[in-house]
Each structure stands twice: as C-alpha cells, then as structure tokens.
Design an enzyme around this catalytic site. Structure first.
Site, mmCIF file in Angstrom:
data_model
loop_
_atom_site.group_PDB
_atom_site.id
_atom_site.type_symbol
_atom_site.label_atom_id
_atom_site.label_comp_id
_atom_site.label_asym_id
_atom_site.label_seq_id
_atom_site.Cartn_x
_atom_site.Cartn_y
_atom_site.Cartn_z
ATOM 1 C CG HIS A 89 -1.901 0.985 1.403
ATOM 2 N ND1 HIS A 89 -1.633 2.277 1.771
ATOM 3 C CD2 HIS A 89 -3.239 0.913 1.223
ATOM 4 C CE1 HIS A 89 -2.767 2.954 1.818
ATOM 5 N NE2 HIS A 89 -3.760 2.152 1.485
ATOM 6 C CG ASP A 140 0.785 -2.554 6.221
ATOM 7 O OD1 ASP A 140 -0.177 -2.702 6.983
ATOM 8 O OD2 ASP A 140 0.734 -1.875 5.173
ATOM 9 C CD GLN A 195 -6.726 -4.404 4.157
ATOM 10 O OE1 GLN A 195 -7.653 -5.132 4.512
ATOM 11 N NE2 GLN A 195 -6.918 -3.137 3.823
ATOM 12 C CE LYS A 211 -6.982 -0.022 6.367
ATOM 13 N NZ LYS A 211 -7.783 0.364 5.199
ATOM 14 C CB CYS A 245 -3.679 3.455 -1.544
ATOM 15 S SG CYS A 245 -4.753 4.842 -1.231
HETATM 16 N N1 PLP Z 1 -1.519 -0.786 4.683
HETATM 17 C C1 PLP Z 1 -2.463 -1.498 4.075
HETATM 18 C C2 PLP Z 1 -2.153 -2.881 3.588
HETATM 19 C C3 PLP Z 1 -3.736 -0.955 3.894
HETATM 20 O O1 PLP Z 1 -4.690 -1.657 3.279
HETATM 21 C C4 PLP Z 1 -3.993 0.346 4.382
HETATM 22 C C5 PLP Z 1 -5.318 0.970 4.179
HETATM 23 O O2 PLP Z 1 -6.067 0.601 3.315
HETATM 24 C C6 PLP Z 1 -2.973 1.040 5.025
HETATM 25 C C7 PLP Z 1 -1.740 0.441 5.160
HETATM 26 C C8 PLP Z 1 -3.179 2.418 5.561
HETATM 27 O O3 PLP Z 1 -4.077 2.397 6.616
HETATM 28 P P1 PLP Z 1 -4.602 3.768 7.272
HETATM 29 O O4 PLP Z 1 -5.114 4.612 6.137
HETATM 30 O O5 PLP Z 1 -5.656 3.335 8.204
HETATM 31 O O6 PLP Z 1 -3.427 4.389 7.953
#
Ligand code: PLP
Length: 404
Positions: A121, A198, A201, A224, A362
């Site tokens: 992401h 990370d 998800q 999430k 993203c």
């Molecule tokens: N990493 C992953 C794999 C994501 O799917 C997301 C959000 O969709 C993020 C990071 C960023 O999360 P946040 O916008 O809640 O900081």
C-alpha cells in the site's frame, strides 16, 4: 457463530440504499462498528471525559486508567511481551512514518538499502521512499510473481549486507495474498535485518502473535478491525524502540524541559506527543473484545468459507479475471471485467445497494505490474453472508449485460 445475531450488532447494516438493502463489501477500506464500540466511546464522553495523564482529579484518573487498560488489552491481543511496546498512533500510516523517520534517522546512512515489496500500500511505500531520498539510500523493491505471491528465494537474494530494514505487508489490500511473514522474518534475521510488518489487512482476519512472528515492528489501524477511526497501533520490540529518537515533540513525550535541556519520557510515552486519542483507544479495546467474545478462530473459519464461496462464484462470471490468485488469500477479491471500466461497474453496483471499491486502492505499482488502470474490489468481513455474495454475482451479471 450466529451470523444473524452478529448482523444485529451492526446498526448501519440495517439500512437501505436507493431502496435496496445495503450490501457492504468495502471492508478492506474500513469496517463497520458494532454497538458495543459506539457505546464504549459514548460512555466515556457521558461519564469520564477528561484529558489523561495530567490530572489528579477523579475523571482524569479514571480516563487515564481506561486508556492504559486499553493498551494492556491490545498488548495481550497481539501477544506483545511488554505493554510499553504498544504505541498509539493515528493509524497504520502514522506508524510507518514514525518508524521510517525515527529508526531511519538513527540507522540509515548514504548507500544503505531499504527493502519493500511491489505489493505494498502507498502507506508502506512512500514513507520509505521519502526516507531513502532524505538519506541518499536505496529503496529496493521486491517484485511479486504473476499470481500475486512472493518468492522466498528472491526475497532472500534481495537482502544484502547493505539492507538495514525490511517492510512487508502481511496481507495485500489488492491481491488478498497472505505473505509468509514468519518465514520472511526468519530469513531476514539470519542477516540481522529488522522487519516491519504492515498488519492493516491481517489483524482482523488472522491470528497475529508478534512473539511467534518475531517481527521487530508491526502496525495496524483501529478502523479496519471494527474499531474507530483516528487510532492505530505501532508495536515495536522494546530494545529497538528504546534506541530510537522521538518522532514528534510536544507534551507527554518529555520527562522534563528547561530552557536549555529536554529529557525524553520513557516508553511508550516518548512516541506519543500531545493529547492522545484516548476515546478511540477505548473504542479499539471494545472492538477487539467484540471479536474475542465471538472467538477469533470462529471468525477465521467463517470468513475462510465465505471467501472460498465468493471466489468460486465470481470465477463463474464470463469475462471476469481475478487479480491475485495466490494459494493463500483472505478477504480481498480484486477483479477486472472485459470491456468494463471498474468505475462504471462500481457506480452501477452502488445503485443496487452494493458497496465495493474501484480504482487503484492506493497501490499503483500493483496496477502497473498488471498493466491495468484499476480493479473492482469486494472485501468481506465477519458480518457478510453467502446470500450477499449471490446478490453481488447476480448484479455483476446483469450490469455486464447492460454495459456490453
Ligand atoms: N496498509 C495497508 C495494507 C492498507 O490496506 C492500508 C489501508 O487501506 C494502510 C496500510 C493504511 O491504513 P490507514 O489509512 O488506516 O493508515
């Protein structure tokens, strides 16, 4: 797991959109909140609201202890060794930025390498790229295979003596791939390289045990995992966090300030400058409690069956191509359809009450890998049902007929 009872816990799911029952399949973007989460936060505002850590009065002491209990609860949930290894952030994005800035400030020099993957992401890509640019270091990007999986051999050979940190997603938000992070961490540690996971998800769909994974850092977002927005968690091993400089300056992160000297606070407060989002921390605790009361293993099993059903049903649609076909996947179903722009499909599905996401999610490098402009993404959560998947398939077929 009684799905109809579970659905009753989520008031938003009861409504109709354009006169059709809402089918919410945009859970990878954010999940809906059960009543217990909303009530926990309301209760704090109704009864206890007071800025934490600073007061000697009753309300402040009560809200401080609620906040610190939430930290302990979250530490237990991910099996952190110490409660002070849990740093509250605004979300995954802020957690990545914190480590990229703070760890990077101390440990990254000119010519060093930072390793990420092509499926990250933007939140787990851009902060590392910015760090590389600041320090004249190199951002090395491990490509993924055609099915959306990572090759452990290629991963191992991408690590060199210049690699100073590796950051990988546990589950891809576009491909749905569950990466073998435990194995990757083992390989990285053989070369003495710390790993950031990370878990944005994965935290809501898998059991996450930071000691078992042996990850050095891990981050996730409250919103999430059925919790509120504006709160997230950075886990870091005590030793690493202790050695890192503060990320932001302000109240709370100091232990003393004079005109010419500042002493920083201990963990976790060193990384929590300013008034924290204590209300959301309590909401996040309630969300995790909600999941645990159902039973994480039951949730995993239910979602696994639902995901398998959804995959099977979607693949029967003529002209539909799944993006990401790795053997181990969860929750996320990304696909393209012959001759139909993802935005058109998303917009028309909306008119049938179905919420999916269309676009690049993203993760533009993933789109570039496949040479596509975007995908339609349906992502399931614990309150979705097979009947909803049937409705999705029925409407995809109908809209396909209309658009072609
Ligand atoms: N990493 C992953 C794999 C994501 O799917 C997301 C959000 O969709 C993020 C990071 C960023 O999360 P946040 O916008 O809640 O900081």
């Amino acid at each position: 797991m009684n799905i109809q009872n579970i659905r009753k816990d989520f008031p938003i799911l009861k409504q109709e959109i354009y006169g059709k029952p809402l089918i919410y399949l945009d859970n990878a973007a954010t999940t809906q909140k059960p009543v217990s989460v909303i009530e926990a936060m309301n209760d704090l505002y109704f009864r206890l609201n007071s800025n934490i850590h600073r007061g000697v009065h009753y309300l402040s002491e009560e809200s401080t202890s609620a906040h610190e209990n939430a930290r302990k609860y979250i530490a237990d949930f991910i099996h952190a060794k110490h409660t002070h290894e849990i740093i509250f952030t605004r979300g995954t994005t802020e957690a990545v930025n914190l480590v990229a800035f703070s760890f990077g400030e101390k440990n990254i020099q000119q010519g060093d390498e930072i390793l990420v993957t092509e499926m990250e992401h933007h939140s787990n890509f851009v902060p590392w790229k910015m760090l590389a640019e600041r320090k004249s270091a190199k951002l090395i990007v491990l490509p993924f295979e055609e099915d959306g999986s990572l090759s452990l051999e290629k991963f191992q050979s991408a690590i060199t003596e210049k690699t100073k940190i590796i950051s990988i997603t546990h589950v891809s938000n576009v491909l749905g791939t569950i990466n073998p992070v435990k194995e990757m961490i083992r390989i990285a540690h053989e070369a003495d390289v710390p790993v950031f996971v990370d878990a944005a998800q994965s935290i809501q769909h898998l059991s996450v045990d930071v000691q078992d994974l042996d990850c050095d850092f891990l981050a996730f977002s409250g919103h999430k995992i059925y919790g509120p927005t504006g709160i997230g968690v950075l886990y870091g091993k005590e030793k690493l966090l202790d050695e890192m400089p503060p990320y932001q300056g302000g109240g709370e992160m100091i232990s003393s300030v004079s005109l010419d000297k500042i002493t920083y606070n201990e963990l976790p407060f060193k990384f929590e400058a300013g008034t924290p989002n204590y209300v959301a921390a309590i909401g996040l605790q309630a969300a995790i409690k909600y999941l645990e009361d159902i039973g994480m293993q039951d949730v995993i099993k239910y979602e696994h069956d639902l995901f398998a059903y959804a995959t099977e049903q979607l693949l029967q649609i003529e002209g539909l191509k799944m993006i990401g076909t790795a053997k181990k996947k969860t929750s996320v179903l990304s696909f393209v359809m012959d001759g139909i722009h993802p935005y058109d499909m998303g917009t028309m599905l909306d008119k049938t009450g179905i919420a999916v996401r269309s676009g690049t999610h993203c993760a533009e490098p993933v789109m570039q890998h496949y040479g596509i402009s975007g995908t339609i993404r349906a992502s399931v959560a614990l309150y979705n049902t097979k009947a909803e998947i049937d409705k999705l398939v029925e409407n995809l077929n109908k809209i396909q007929m209309i658009l072609s």
